[in-house]
Motif scaffolding. Structure first.
Motif, PDB file in Angstrom:
ATOM      1  N   MET A   1      -8.735  18.372  51.676  1.00  0.00           N
ATOM      2  CA  MET A   1      -7.380  18.706  51.305  1.00  0.00           C
ATOM      3  C   MET A   1      -6.502  17.446  51.288  1.00  0.00           C
ATOM      4  O   MET A   1      -5.841  17.176  50.309  1.00  0.00           O
ATOM      5  CB  MET A   1      -6.842  19.753  52.280  1.00  0.00           C
ATOM      6  CG  MET A   1      -5.469  20.201  51.988  1.00  0.00           C
ATOM      7  SD  MET A   1      -5.596  21.643  50.959  1.00  0.00           S
ATOM      8  CE  MET A   1      -3.957  22.171  50.882  1.00  0.00           C
ATOM      9  N   LEU A   2      -6.470  16.694  52.392  1.00  0.00           N
ATOM     10  CA  LEU A   2      -5.658  15.479  52.442  1.00  0.00           C
ATOM     11  C   LEU A   2      -6.140  14.488  51.388  1.00  0.00           C
ATOM     12  O   LEU A   2      -5.329  13.882  50.684  1.00  0.00           O
ATOM     13  CB  LEU A   2      -5.709  14.843  53.833  1.00  0.00           C
ATOM     14  CG  LEU A   2      -4.958  13.515  53.979  1.00  0.00           C
ATOM     15  CD1 LEU A   2      -3.478  13.710  53.681  1.00  0.00           C
ATOM     16  CD2 LEU A   2      -5.147  12.959  55.373  1.00  0.00           C
ATOM     17  N   TYR A   3      -7.431  14.342  51.258  1.00  0.00           N
ATOM     18  CA  TYR A   3      -7.989  13.423  50.270  1.00  0.00           C
ATOM     19  C   TYR A   3      -7.485  13.773  48.873  1.00  0.00           C
ATOM     20  O   TYR A   3      -7.054  12.910  48.121  1.00  0.00           O
ATOM     21  CB  TYR A   3      -9.520  13.440  50.323  1.00  0.00           C
ATOM     22  CG  TYR A   3     -10.160  12.582  49.260  1.00  0.00           C
ATOM     23  CD1 TYR A   3     -10.242  11.203  49.440  1.00  0.00           C
ATOM     24  CD2 TYR A   3     -10.648  13.127  48.078  1.00  0.00           C
ATOM     25  CE1 TYR A   3     -10.810  10.401  48.464  1.00  0.00           C
ATOM     26  CE2 TYR A   3     -11.208  12.334  47.097  1.00  0.00           C
ATOM     27  CZ  TYR A   3     -11.280  10.970  47.298  1.00  0.00           C
ATOM     28  OH  TYR A   3     -11.835  10.166  46.340  1.00  0.00           O
ATOM     29  N   GLU A   4      -7.526  15.049  48.538  1.00  0.00           N
ATOM     30  CA  GLU A   4      -7.082  15.496  47.221  1.00  0.00           C
ATOM     31  C   GLU A   4      -5.585  15.233  47.026  1.00  0.00           C
ATOM     32  O   GLU A   4      -5.148  14.806  45.954  1.00  0.00           O
ATOM     33  CB  GLU A   4      -7.381  16.985  47.005  1.00  0.00           C
ATOM     34  CG  GLU A   4      -8.863  17.306  46.852  1.00  0.00           C
ATOM     35  CD  GLU A   4      -9.601  17.436  48.185  1.00  0.00           C
ATOM     36  OE1 GLU A   4      -8.948  17.443  49.264  1.00  0.00           O
ATOM     37  OE2 GLU A   4     -10.841  17.505  48.157  1.00  0.00           O
ATOM     38  N   GLN A   5      -4.792  15.494  48.073  1.00  0.00           N
ATOM     39  CA  GLN A   5      -3.350  15.250  47.979  1.00  0.00           C
ATOM     40  C   GLN A   5      -3.051  13.766  47.771  1.00  0.00           C
ATOM     41  O   GLN A   5      -2.235  13.399  46.922  1.00  0.00           O
ATOM     42  CB  GLN A   5      -2.642  15.732  49.245  1.00  0.00           C
ATOM     43  CG  GLN A   5      -2.603  17.231  49.379  1.00  0.00           C
ATOM     44  CD  GLN A   5      -2.023  17.642  50.726  1.00  0.00           C
ATOM     45  OE1 GLN A   5      -2.233  16.976  51.731  1.00  0.00           O
ATOM     46  NE2 GLN A   5      -1.301  18.747  50.728  1.00  0.00           N
ATOM     47  N   LEU A   6      -3.723  12.938  48.553  1.00  0.00           N
ATOM     48  CA  LEU A   6      -3.504  11.502  48.420  1.00  0.00           C
ATOM     49  C   LEU A   6      -3.962  10.995  47.052  1.00  0.00           C
ATOM     50  O   LEU A   6      -3.282  10.173  46.431  1.00  0.00           O
ATOM     51  CB  LEU A   6      -4.219  10.743  49.540  1.00  0.00           C
ATOM     52  CG  LEU A   6      -3.658  10.950  50.940  1.00  0.00           C
ATOM     53  CD1 LEU A   6      -4.541  10.251  51.973  1.00  0.00           C
ATOM     54  CD2 LEU A   6      -2.226  10.467  51.050  1.00  0.00           C
ATOM     55  N   THR A   7      -5.082  11.486  46.592  1.00  0.00           N
ATOM     56  CA  THR A   7      -5.589  11.091  45.279  1.00  0.00           C
ATOM     57  C   THR A   7      -4.588  11.441  44.193  1.00  0.00           C
ATOM     58  O   THR A   7      -4.294  10.630  43.306  1.00  0.00           O
ATOM     59  CB  THR A   7      -6.945  11.762  45.000  1.00  0.00           C
ATOM     60  OG1 THR A   7      -7.870  11.357  46.011  1.00  0.00           O
ATOM     61  CG2 THR A   7      -7.492  11.367  43.640  1.00  0.00           C
ATOM     62  N   LYS A   8      -4.024  12.644  44.258  1.00  0.00           N
ATOM     63  CA  LYS A   8      -3.043  13.069  43.259  1.00  0.00           C
ATOM     64  C   LYS A   8      -1.803  12.172  43.290  1.00  0.00           C
ATOM     65  O   LYS A   8      -1.325  11.722  42.239  1.00  0.00           O
ATOM     66  CB  LYS A   8      -2.641  14.523  43.494  1.00  0.00           C
ATOM     67  CG  LYS A   8      -1.691  15.038  42.449  1.00  0.00           C
ATOM     68  CD  LYS A   8      -1.330  16.489  42.672  1.00  0.00           C
ATOM     69  CE  LYS A   8      -0.345  16.905  41.574  1.00  0.00           C
ATOM     70  NZ  LYS A   8       0.280  18.155  41.830  1.00  0.00           N
ATOM     71  N   ILE A   9      -1.286  11.914  44.475  1.00  0.00           N
ATOM     72  CA  ILE A   9      -0.104  11.051  44.595  1.00  0.00           C
ATOM     73  C   ILE A   9      -0.414   9.650  44.077  1.00  0.00           C
ATOM     74  O   ILE A   9       0.383   9.055  43.349  1.00  0.00           O
ATOM     75  CB  ILE A   9       0.393  10.994  46.058  1.00  0.00           C
ATOM     76  CG1 ILE A   9       0.913  12.368  46.493  1.00  0.00           C
ATOM     77  CG2 ILE A   9       1.477   9.929  46.223  1.00  0.00           C
ATOM     78  CD1 ILE A   9       1.177  12.487  47.990  1.00  0.00           C
ATOM     79  N   LEU A  10      -1.588   9.132  44.441  1.00  0.00           N
ATOM     80  CA  LEU A  10      -1.952   7.776  44.036  1.00  0.00           C
ATOM     81  C   LEU A  10      -2.183   7.639  42.531  1.00  0.00           C
ATOM     82  O   LEU A  10      -2.095   6.541  41.986  1.00  0.00           O
ATOM     83  CB  LEU A  10      -3.175   7.305  44.819  1.00  0.00           C
ATOM     84  CG  LEU A  10      -2.897   6.992  46.286  1.00  0.00           C
ATOM     85  CD1 LEU A  10      -4.200   6.794  47.061  1.00  0.00           C
ATOM     86  CD2 LEU A  10      -2.001   5.768  46.415  1.00  0.00           C
ATOM     87  N   GLU A  71      13.400   2.899  54.507  1.00  0.00           N
ATOM     88  CA  GLU A  71      14.312   2.458  53.451  1.00  0.00           C
ATOM     89  C   GLU A  71      13.588   1.638  52.395  1.00  0.00           C
ATOM     90  O   GLU A  71      13.964   1.655  51.218  1.00  0.00           O
ATOM     91  CB  GLU A  71      15.466   1.660  54.051  1.00  0.00           C
ATOM     92  CG  GLU A  71      16.448   2.511  54.828  1.00  0.00           C
ATOM     93  CD  GLU A  71      17.461   1.696  55.616  1.00  0.00           C
ATOM     94  OE1 GLU A  71      17.641   0.480  55.318  1.00  0.00           O
ATOM     95  OE2 GLU A  71      18.075   2.269  56.528  1.00  0.00           O
ATOM     96  N   ALA A  72      12.542   0.932  52.803  1.00  0.00           N
ATOM     97  CA  ALA A  72      11.751   0.138  51.855  1.00  0.00           C
ATOM     98  C   ALA A  72      10.811   1.018  51.037  1.00  0.00           C
ATOM     99  O   ALA A  72      10.164   0.543  50.110  1.00  0.00           O
ATOM    100  CB  ALA A  72      10.953  -0.926  52.602  1.00  0.00           C
ATOM    101  N   GLY A  73      10.741   2.305  51.386  1.00  0.00           N
ATOM    102  CA  GLY A  73       9.933   3.228  50.609  1.00  0.00           C
ATOM    103  C   GLY A  73       8.612   3.629  51.235  1.00  0.00           C
ATOM    104  O   GLY A  73       7.761   4.213  50.575  1.00  0.00           O
ATOM    105  N   ALA A  74       8.436   3.340  52.522  1.00  0.00           N
ATOM    106  CA  ALA A  74       7.180   3.712  53.177  1.00  0.00           C
ATOM    107  C   ALA A  74       6.995   5.228  53.152  1.00  0.00           C
ATOM    108  O   ALA A  74       7.929   5.985  53.394  1.00  0.00           O
ATOM    109  CB  ALA A  74       7.155   3.210  54.618  1.00  0.00           C
ATOM    110  N   ASP A  75       5.783   5.644  52.827  1.00  0.00           N
ATOM    111  CA  ASP A  75       5.416   7.058  52.844  1.00  0.00           C
ATOM    112  C   ASP A  75       4.852   7.458  54.196  1.00  0.00           C
ATOM    113  O   ASP A  75       4.896   8.622  54.576  1.00  0.00           O
ATOM    114  CB  ASP A  75       4.343   7.339  51.772  1.00  0.00           C
ATOM    115  CG  ASP A  75       4.862   7.083  50.384  1.00  0.00           C
ATOM    116  OD1 ASP A  75       5.692   7.876  49.912  1.00  0.00           O
ATOM    117  OD2 ASP A  75       4.446   6.080  49.767  1.00  0.00           O
TER     118      ASP A  75
END
Length: 158
Positions: A1-10, A71-75
């Motif tokens: 699940m996390l892998y798929e979410q990260l892949t989609k975002i990336l 503020e620099a945009g870290a996720d």
């Protein structure tokens, strides 16, 4: 699940992980007195370099670091608890403060606006059983409701 979410975002953008807490803290040129604060002014061991104790003595600095990365945009933000374990804290004779260090780090994360807290960096003397991990998770949730204790193959919903 996390892998798929990260892949989609990336596929859509670059994700940013916060940088090194220790390296960022160096710019403050903290002294032994800064690490000690009023509370530990008479502590018997040197505390300079114990970045985790700053969650207690200088929480405003830790909050500033988290805020700067956000503020620099870290996720993804990591709490200032890399050495928040009994084994690491023995170097400073502060092993009895591990609970408080981690508790304060979670409070700082919450105050900074972090949305999910993942408990990590467990030493070999901590969380040896599922019961101990669950207890740590329950304790952290008293201040940060969206908390998960990490374990092998953990899947996280972002």
């Amino acid at each position: 699940m996390l892998y798929e979410q990260l892949t989609k975002i990336l596929q859509e953008r670059i994700m940013i992980l916060d940088g090194s807490m220790g390296a960022y803290l160096q710019q403050f040129k903290l002294t032994e007195e800064d690490f000690r604060g009023e509370r530990f002014k008479d502590h018997t061991s040197p505390l300079r370099g114990n970045n985790d104790i700053l969650c207690i003595t200088k929480p405003e600095i830790i909050k500033e670091v988290h805020s700067a990365y956000l503020e620099a945009g870290a996720d993804i933000i990591e709490t200032n608890t890399f050495n928040g374990t009994s084994i690491s804290q023995e170097d400073y004779n502060t092993q009895g403060l591990v609970y408080e260090i981690n508790f304060e780090a979670a409070k700082i994360a919450k105050e900074t606006g972090v949305k999910k807290l993942i408990l990590t960096h467990f030493d070999s003397n901590s969380f040896q059983t599922l019961k101990e991990r669950k207890e740590a998770e329950r304790t952290a949730r008293t201040i940060f409701k969206n908390t998960t204790a990490a374990f092998d193959n953990l899947k996280i919903n972002l």
